[in-house]
Design a protein around this motif. Structure first.
Motif, mmCIF file in Angstrom:
data_model
loop_
_atom_site.group_PDB
_atom_site.id
_atom_site.type_symbol
_atom_site.label_atom_id
_atom_site.label_comp_id
_atom_site.label_asym_id
_atom_site.label_seq_id
_atom_site.Cartn_x
_atom_site.Cartn_y
_atom_site.Cartn_z
ATOM 1 N N LEU A 14 0.782 -3.561 7.420
ATOM 2 C CA LEU A 14 0.743 -4.068 6.085
ATOM 3 C C LEU A 14 1.778 -4.625 5.485
ATOM 4 C CD1 LEU A 14 -2.925 -3.886 4.747
ATOM 5 C CD2 LEU A 14 -1.331 -6.031 5.602
ATOM 6 N N ALA A 83 -7.360 -7.255 4.477
ATOM 7 C CA ALA A 83 -6.106 -7.562 4.161
ATOM 8 C C ALA A 83 -5.464 -8.172 5.069
ATOM 9 C CB ALA A 83 -5.595 -6.390 3.736
ATOM 10 N N TRP A 122 -4.124 -7.613 -0.512
ATOM 11 C CA TRP A 122 -3.902 -6.137 0.172
ATOM 12 C C TRP A 122 -3.543 -5.009 -0.902
ATOM 13 C CZ3 TRP A 122 2.209 -6.308 -0.384
ATOM 14 C CH2 TRP A 122 2.520 -4.887 1.438
#
Lengths: 721, 481
Positions: A14, A83, A122
């Motif tokens: 991420l 996320a 996130w």
């Protein structure tokens, strides 16, 4: 690898994906994609479902879990997954947005909204992992999830609108005029071919994807300019030596072909529509050619002329002039003078329902009103002020509007006013003079029932430039009044009879006599409301009214039916067609009226009428009355003679009397009448049985169409005294 | 064909009808005003009939129809030659083999019959009127007298049908229905087409309701026949226990049921029914003040003659016609029976003329002084003329005339016609010398005065387009001012 490791890997990923997302988002104009990334971008509508569902489930979880019972470690992979998916989908979204043109504002909102969703997702990972307040405070979690859920719902909705149109998920609505799809078709004689047939087809079948809501292929098909501009692949109307015009090609491709238009799954073009578009393109794809410039035998013309949009659409016929429906009401009609004209004709009706607001609304059309009819409306000066704003009005009808001429002053400023009708208005000489001063109205109708005609004539003679219609008050005419009517069918008095008389005019005096003398206007009794008769009467009535000549005299005989026979039977049978009710017809006290077929009459022609009247005890008769019909046109003539014989035993009869009725009818005489024939009995002998023989005319006179044949007689009642 | 298509497309109907739920008044309103637009049974007509085509001269028509065929030779067409040749045989050169009716076909002789009445000229155009029409003679300057109307029909039924519907074959819409269909009613509270009947004492021929029938047009365009009694329209007032608001609710409910029925069945008569209920609801308010003749000022009564207050008479009908017309009824038609003078012409025609003379003249005068004559077209005439030869025995004072289609007289007033005498017949009063006006031409001209191009105002039925003038007819410009 196990879950923990995968989760860690993705969590780290991420940190690459999200900055990458932000980068391409900020610099999206500079982005150029290759073929595979483009293809990948097309997966956006597929994958977006996962983060949405997951995100919503997470949001709901936080709402319902008060105690935070699920361990953070268990939540961790889910949040990471969430996320990750959100970021991937957002990246794919950026890819796909490069491919088709979409509405800029929608794109902007959706794009950044989607990015926000990814970012919040996130951040949630770390909130759940490290933030103590978050983990312990339920309220905080609720606030967070409300925000999260809202963001998801709002911004993904925008995404749906991008694909399916702005009304994708809206409340069900009744189909009103506003939200029915309206295809505008222009059919007036000056319509262009494009407006008549091409534009409606495009509007109905193409603009949903190639219009302002969505702009697929960067091609707009809603206006000529946009069509000419073409789309992503260039011009769509021109052919070259290798290929047909793109529009032509696309609509002719097989439906399975990827590039076939309209796309499979959407409403397809009918054969006629394909023909129209193809021929139009082949003919040059011109926007200016008018329908009336095409030859009437031209196939394109014929197709276009016959074209109507398919069902499910409302058709609006446009002349280019605004619709006047909003000005019309039940009591006011507002129309264009004729189809294609912008001059307006206004009519008001039913004065009791007049509303000034309706007139006031017409101010918006004030330059177009050409004719105005306000006859019988209750107007005041306020209305006149409104009317005087109709600058171009040529004729105004104000008959019976109870206005006075002073109030009409503002009308003099209407320079185009040619005809004014003010019948029935009251005014004095001086008022009229004042009104006519400085007036440019060419024609005025001022018929009035209250002002003396000669006076008016003198007045208007002073204004030779204006044409007046004065009309006639008939003051100098003295006419004969029409006769009164007796409102009663029956002429038979049983115990008594109340005679009702009527006359349609007001203010009349009905005078009557019962003694056979003609009524006069001075001495004869006046009929008030009713007149009661108790014995035989010869009623004569005449009507008088001041200013009129007295009417003709109406005469009617009334009979008291004192004696009723105990029985009566017919010796000879009436004609088959006119049997009536048998012998009873003569004593049923029902008069037959003028229609001899109504079964209340007995009709005899070739058989001589004979009937017998019987009493149980011998009785003296003084008079007998036979009511009969005369209808010369139908060959029904008066009775020639009645003879009566009496008997006490029913076998031997003695002649009592024979009465002849020398009634010479000439051609000029009354055609239809009901007449009573009286037989007087000379002596006072009493009999039980009386036999009547009634003779009819054997030979019709020369002047009658049926000359030489036998006449009919019709009888409906017998009265005995 | 269209009906099948559209029943299958019931889907479309439902969408169309959803507009009805917005308000009944709206529907009746629309259809009364521009009926063509609502005639969804004929989609392709949607575009054709938006009228008027050009600025109309006349907005309304009052047609005084003289049923039975008045004798033009005794009223308007003065032929002194017939008087000098009274009793002589009709020359074959004049008759030219014209077919005769069954009534005179077997006559051995055809003696010419000169009129018994004195004629004189009136007005600035020198129009001839017989002594039986003194009041009309005074209105000569407003009258457009057409002496050369002709038809092919020689008997009443086909001739009447021809005049009213444009074809001798029946089942076509009548003139009033066409006008109602094309132009609608000006006043939404009254029907567009009204019919009033009266009878004279002369030899009468019947009138049939097919003469004001709507043919293949929607039945809302039927002529509304008023009753000849004291109440021209019956049952105008509701019973005392029903208030107006209640009536409205009742009608709304009934209409909702009818609409459901229509969605199921698709019978256009149901739509007509809904519209008629709506119209009669409004007529309840509008009609009483119009039909109440009691409030007319005495000068009006004097002008029409006191008979005008007796319901059911021609004079009363004329007055009622004026009132209906000034309140926005497009087409008012009167029928006066009794003109069929096969025999006893001199006595019968005097009675007939007495019935109509004063009131017809009064109608013109009445409209004129109210300023309505320019926009109202008044027509007076029958279905054919009468022969110059005598039917039956001819005496010095008495004669009868048979039917004659080849030339007869109609007059018009107002509505943009040109006053004067138009057309000339030959001295025998048998053939036309100049300006022939066929029934189709007559219809075409009337349509023109109403602002309608008769060739473009059509209706498609059973595969072909029909119009009032069928397939012929020219506008006669000589008759238009």
């Amino acid at each position: 690898m196990n879950l923990k490791k995968w989760t860690a890997f993705v969590n780290n990923a991420l940190w690459v994906l999200n900055p990458f997302l932000l980068l391409i988002a900020f610099f999206s104009e500079k982005l150029k994609l290759g073929m595979y990334l483009e293809w990948l971008g097309k997966m956006h509508p597929l994958f977006l479902h996962f983060p949405i569902v997951l995100g919503i489930l997470i949001g709901i979880y936080y709402l319902v879990d008060k105690k935070g019972s699920v361990d953070s470690n268990k939540l961790y992979p889910i949040l990471v997954g969430n996320a990750f998916l959100a970021s991937i989908v957002a990246i794919l979204g950026i890819f796909i947005s490069k491919q088709d043109s979409y509405d800029d504002s929608l794109i902007f909102a959706h794009q950044w909204g989607g990015i926000a969703i990814a970012m919040i997702g996130w951040g949630l990972i770390y909130l759940q992992q490290y933030n103590q307040r978050f983990k312990s405070n339920y309220i905080l979690r609720v606030e967070f999830s409300m925000v999260y859920l809202l963001v998801i719902i709002i911004f993904t909705h925008k995404g749906a609108q991008l694909t399916h149109g702005t009304s994708v998920i809206s409340f069900p609505q009744k189909e009103t005029a506003e939200n029915t799809q309206i295809i505008k078709v222009v059919t007036d004689s000056n319509a262009t071919l494009y407006a008549r047939a091409v534009a409606p087809i495009l509007q109905q079948k193409c603009v949903s994807c190639h219009g302002t809501d969505k702009v697929k292929g960067e091609l707009l098909l809603n206006t000529p300019e946009n069509i000419l501009k073409g789309g992503k692949d260039g011009d769509i109307l021109t052919a070259n030596k290798d290929k047909e015009a793109m529009l032509f090609e696309r609509i002719h491709l097989d439906i399975t072909h990827k590039k076939h238009m309209p796309p499979d799954g959407k409403a397809q073009l009918t054969r006629e529509e394909v023909a129209i578009l193809s021929r139009w393109i082949k003919a040059g794809g011109d926007f200016k050619t008018k329908m009336n410039e095409l030859a009437k035998t031209d196939t394109l013309f014929l197709l276009a002329n016959k074209y109507t949009p398919a069902d499910n659409t409302k058709v609006e016929v446009k002349t280019g002039l605004p619709d006047l429906a909003e000005y019309n009401s039940n009591y006011c009609t507002v129309n264009y003078l004729y189809y294609g004209s912008d001059a307006i004709d206004v009519n008001f009706f039913q004065g009791t329902f007049y509303s000034r607001d309706v007139l006031k609304k017409l101010e918006k059309l004030q330059d177009q009103v050409l004719r105005l009819n306000m006859q019988g409306m209750p107007l005041t000066n306020e209305d006149v002020n409104i009317i005087s704003q109709f600058n171009n009005v040529e004729s105004i009808n104000l008959n019976y509007t109870k206005l006075d001429l002073k109030t009409l002053e503002p009308l003099k400023q209407l320079k185009k006013l040619k005809l004014l009708s003010i019948c029935g208005l009251k005014f004095t000489e001086s008022e009229l003079t004042n009104f006519l001063k400085g007036s440019t109205i060419a024609n005025i109708n001022i018929w009035s029932s209250v002002i003396d005609k000669t006076q008016l004539e003198k007045l208007v003679a002073r204004y030779p430039k204006t044409k007046f219609t004065i009309g006639d008050n008939m003051e100098s005419e003295v006419l004969k009044i029409n006769p009164p009517t007796i409102d009663q069918d029956s002429s038979i008095i049983t115990k008594f009879l109340d005679v009702k008389m009527k006359h349609p005019l007001n203010g009349v005096t009905i005078r009557y006599t019962l003694n056979g003398v003609d009524p006069d206007s001075l001495t004869s009794p006046i009929y008030k409301n009713t007149l009661r008769l108790t014995r035989n009467a010869n009623l004569k009535i005449k009507v008088f009214k001041p200013g009129w000549i007295g009417s003709d005299i109406i005469q009617r005989n009334f009979y008291k039916s004192e004696i009723r026979p105990d029985s009566i039977y017919l010796i000879s049978s009436p004609d088959q067609k006119y049997l009536g009710n048998g012998a009873k017809t003569l004593v049923d006290l029902e008069l037959g009226g003028s229609n001899f077929t109504n079964k209340k009459w007995l009709g005899y022609k070739d058989t001589t009428m004979k009937f017998m009247v019987n009493f149980n005890q011998p009785r003296v008769l003084h008079q007998a009355f036979l009511n009969s019909l005369i209808d010369v046109g139908s060959y029904i003539f008066p009775i020639v003679s009645i003879s009566v014989e009496g008997s006490n035993d029913g076998i031997k009869f003695t002649k009592i009397t024979e009465t002849k009725f020398p009634y010479e009818l000439t051609q000029k005489d009354v055609m239809k009448d009901i007449k009573t024939f009286t037989v007087d009995f000379p002596n006072n002998t009493s009999y039980k049985h009386y036999r009547f023989t009634v003779l009819n005319v054997k030979k019709l006179p020369v002047w009658h169409p049926g000359k030489g044949t036998t006449a009919w007689i019709f009888m409906d009642e017998l009265f005995l005294n | 064909m269209n009906e099948f298509l559209e029943h299958g497309l019931n889907q479309n109907r439902r969408k169309f009808l959803s507009k009805m739920s917005l308000g009944l008044g709206g529907l009746a309103l629309g259809s009364l005003m521009a009926p063509g637009l609502f005639n969804a049974s004929n989609e392709d007509e949607l575009f054709a009939n938006v009228l008027p085509h050009f600025a109309p001269k006349a907005k309304r028509i009052i047609y005084l129809f003289q049923n039975g065929a008045p004798s033009q030779l005794d009223l308007f067409d003065y032929k002194p030659l017939l008087q000098t040749m009274h009793g002589e045989e009709l020359p074959a050169s004049i008759r030219k083999g014209q077919r005769l009716t069954g009534m005179t076909a077997n006559q051995a002789k055809f003696p010419l019959a000169g009129t018994k009445f004195k004629f004189s000229q009136h007005g600035s155009n020198g129009a001839w009127f017989s002594e039986t029409l003194p009041h009309l003679a005074k209105m000569a300057d407003d009258m457009c007298i057409v002496k050369t109307i002709y038809t092919e029909a020689i008997n009443h039924d086909p001739a009447l049908t021809f005049f009213q519907t444009g074809s001798q074959v029946g089942n076509r819409p009548s003139m009033g229905s066409w006008i109602s269909y094309g132009l609608g009613s000006e006043n939404k509270n009254l029907p567009a087409f009204c019919v009033l009947l009266s009878k004279g004492k002369g030899n009468g021929q019947g009138v049939y309701s097919k003469l004001w029938n709507n043919g293949f047009l929607d039945s809302i365009h039927q002529g509304v026949q008023f009753s000849s009694g004291e109440e021209p329209v019956k049952y105008l007032t509701d019973p005392e226990f029903i208030k107006r608001g209640d009536k409205r609710e009742i009608l709304d409910e009934i209409s909702a049921l009818n609409q459901e029925s229509y969605k199921e069945i698709g019978d256009p008569e149901i739509v007509t029914k809904i519209q008629q209920y709506e119209l009669s609801y409004r007529m309840q308010m509008a009609v009483p003040e119009i039909t109440s003749l009691q409030n007319e000022p005495e000068s009006i009564v004097k002008m029409y003659g006191p008979e005008c207050l007796v319901p059911g008479t021609y004079a009363a009908n004329c007055l009622l016609a004026r009132k209906l017309s000034e309140n926005g009824v497009r087409f008012v038609q009167l029928y006066h029976q009794g003109w069929d003078t096969h025999g006893n012409l001199p006595s019968e025609i005097v009675g007939q003329c007495k019935d109509i003379d004063q009131s017809s003249a009064a109608l013109i005068q009445d409209l004129k002084q109210r300023g309505l004559l320019d926009e109202t077209l008044v027509i007076w005439g029958g279905e054919f003329g009468r022969t110059n030869y005598c039917q039956g025995a001819l005496t010095k004072d008495n004669y009868g005339r048979d039917h004659h289609p080849k030339c007869f007289t109609i007059w018009m007033a107002g509505g943009g016609v040109k006053p004067g005498v138009h057309g000339e017949t030959d001295e025998f009063g048998y053939n036309i010398n100049s300006l022939p006006v066929h029934v189709h031409d007559f219809h075409a001209t009337i349509m023109h005065l109403m602002g309608v191009k008769h060739e473009e105002f059509t209706y498609k039925h059973l595969g072909r387009r029909y119009r009032l003038t069928d397939v012929s007819g020219n506008v006669i410009n000589d008759l238009i001012s």
